[in-house]
Design a protein around this motif. Structure first.
Motif, PDB file in Angstrom:
ATOM      1  N   ASP A  98       1.188   0.250  -2.744  1.00  0.00           N
ATOM      2  CA  ASP A  98       0.371   0.576  -3.908  1.00  0.00           C
ATOM      3  C   ASP A  98      -1.060   0.903  -3.507  1.00  0.00           C
ATOM      4  O   ASP A  98      -1.700   0.129  -2.802  1.00  0.00           O
ATOM      5  N   ASN A  99      -1.530   2.032  -3.979  1.00  0.00           N
ATOM      6  CA  ASN A  99      -2.910   2.472  -3.792  1.00  0.00           C
ATOM      7  C   ASN A  99      -3.285   2.755  -2.345  1.00  0.00           C
ATOM      8  O   ASN A  99      -4.445   2.791  -2.000  1.00  0.00           O
ATOM      9  N   GLY A 100      -2.324   2.932  -1.479  1.00  0.00           N
ATOM     10  CA  GLY A 100      -2.618   3.188  -0.072  1.00  0.00           C
ATOM     11  C   GLY A 100      -2.987   4.635   0.193  1.00  0.00           C
ATOM     12  O   GLY A 100      -2.724   5.520  -0.612  1.00  0.00           O
ATOM     13  N   ILE A 126      -3.189  11.837   2.510  1.00  0.00           N
ATOM     14  CA  ILE A 126      -2.141  11.517   1.545  1.00  0.00           C
ATOM     15  C   ILE A 126      -2.499  10.175   0.913  1.00  0.00           C
ATOM     16  O   ILE A 126      -2.880   9.236   1.610  1.00  0.00           O
ATOM     17  N   ALA A 127      -2.360  10.085  -0.411  1.00  0.00           N
ATOM     18  CA  ALA A 127      -2.623   8.839  -1.127  1.00  0.00           C
ATOM     19  C   ALA A 127      -1.448   8.519  -2.031  1.00  0.00           C
ATOM     20  O   ALA A 127      -0.735   9.402  -2.484  1.00  0.00           O
ATOM     21  N   GLU A 132       3.834   4.308  -6.851  1.00  0.00           N
ATOM     22  CA  GLU A 132       4.384   4.731  -5.564  1.00  0.00           C
ATOM     23  C   GLU A 132       4.751   6.208  -5.550  1.00  0.00           C
ATOM     24  O   GLU A 132       5.749   6.623  -4.975  1.00  0.00           O
ATOM     25  N   THR A 133       3.929   7.008  -6.204  1.00  0.00           N
ATOM     26  CA  THR A 133       4.107   8.455  -6.155  1.00  0.00           C
ATOM     27  C   THR A 133       2.898   9.059  -5.460  1.00  0.00           C
ATOM     28  O   THR A 133       1.777   8.577  -5.618  1.00  0.00           O
ATOM     29  N   GLY A 179      -7.210   2.350  -8.740  1.00  0.00           N
ATOM     30  CA  GLY A 179      -8.202   2.248  -7.693  1.00  0.00           C
ATOM     31  C   GLY A 179      -7.632   2.543  -6.307  1.00  0.00           C
ATOM     32  O   GLY A 179      -6.812   1.815  -5.793  1.00  0.00           O
ATOM     33  N   LEU A 180      -8.110   3.623  -5.700  1.00  0.00           N
ATOM     34  CA  LEU A 180      -7.662   4.004  -4.370  1.00  0.00           C
ATOM     35  C   LEU A 180      -8.019   2.907  -3.369  1.00  0.00           C
ATOM     36  O   LEU A 180      -9.159   2.459  -3.300  1.00  0.00           O
TER      37      LEU A 180
END
Length: 188
Positions: A98-100, A126-127, A132-133, A179-180
Motif C-alpha cells: 500500500d502506497n509504495g 511506479i507508485a 494495490e493498483t 498518501g504516497l
C-alpha cells in the motif's frame, strides 16, 4: 601503588571542530559547524549497498502536501540479477505494498537481467495506492550509460508527480488518491 589520573571530559571525535586529544571521555559537546559545507556524497561498491531511512511522518506524504526527492547516481554496471528487468535506485514500500513507490533503472528486454547495451537502460517511476493498483507509470526514454552522472528528482506539486532527469521533465502522472509512501517501510 595506584596512580591518580584525572578524567577529563570533552569532545573526542577527531572529525569535530572542537576535538582535543587531551580529552579522555566523550561528554556530548562535539561541534561540527566548521564541516557543514553541504558538499557530501556517498560511494558504493555494488555489493549489498543501500541507505535505509526508517519510516516517519516526514516520509509519509498526504495528498495535499508538495514534496520532492532528489538524488544523483552514476553506475559502472548494473548487478547481474537473473530474470529481473529493473534495479531499484530509491523506493519506499514497493512490490504492491500500500502506497509504495520506486524509481528504478529498467531494461526493456524482459528475458534478461538489466544490462548496458546499445539501447541503454532507462529510468521509470511506479507508485501503488491503497487499492494495490498502479498509478500511470512514468517511463523515461533517456538512455542510461555507464560512468555518467544523472541527477534525478521526483516532485509532487499539486495533484501531479513529475520525474526529472538532469533538469528535464520526463513525464507526469496524477498523484495517488492516498498518501504516497504512507506505510511502515523504510526509504531505501
Amino acid at each position: 601503588g595506584a596512580t591518580w589520573v584525572e578524567n577529563v571530559a570533552g569532545c573526542t571525535d577527531v572529525l569535530a571542530c572542537n576535538y582535543s586529544e587531551d580529552f579522555i571521555f566523550e561528554n556530548g559537546t562535539c561541534d561540527y559547524s566548521c564541516r557543514d559545507n553541504g558538499d557530501y556524497s556517498l560511494s558504493f561498491d555494488g555489493v549489498d549497498d543501500y541507505i535505509s531511512i526508517p519510516s516517519s511522518d516526514f516520509l509519509n506524504h498526504s495528498t495535499d502536501n508538495d514534496f520532492s526527492y532528489t538524488f544523483s547516481f552514476k553506475m559502472s554496471a548494473l548487478p547481474d540479477i537473473v530474470g529481473q528487468n529493473q534495479y531499484g535506485l530509491i523506493e519506499k514500500g514497493y512490490s504492491l505494498i500500500d502506497n509504495g513507490w520506486i524509481i528504478s533503472a529498467r531494461n526493456w528486454d524482459s528475458n534478461s537481467s538489466p544490462q548496458f547495451d546499445e539501447d541503454g537502460n532507462t529510468l521509470s517511476f511506479i507508485a501503488f495506492n491503497c487499492n494495490e493498483t498502479e498509478t500511470e507509470p512514468i517511463y523515461s526514454d533517456i538512455p542510461l550509460y555507464p560512468d555518467i552522472t544523472y541527477d534525478v528528482a521526483l516532485v509532487k506539486s499539486g495533484s501531479d508527480l513529475t520525474l526529472y532527469v538532469n533538469g528535464e521533465s520526463i513525464g507526469s502522472t496524477p498523484s495517488p488518491l492516498s498518501g504516497l509512501g504512507s506505510n511502515a517501510y523504510p526509504l531505501r
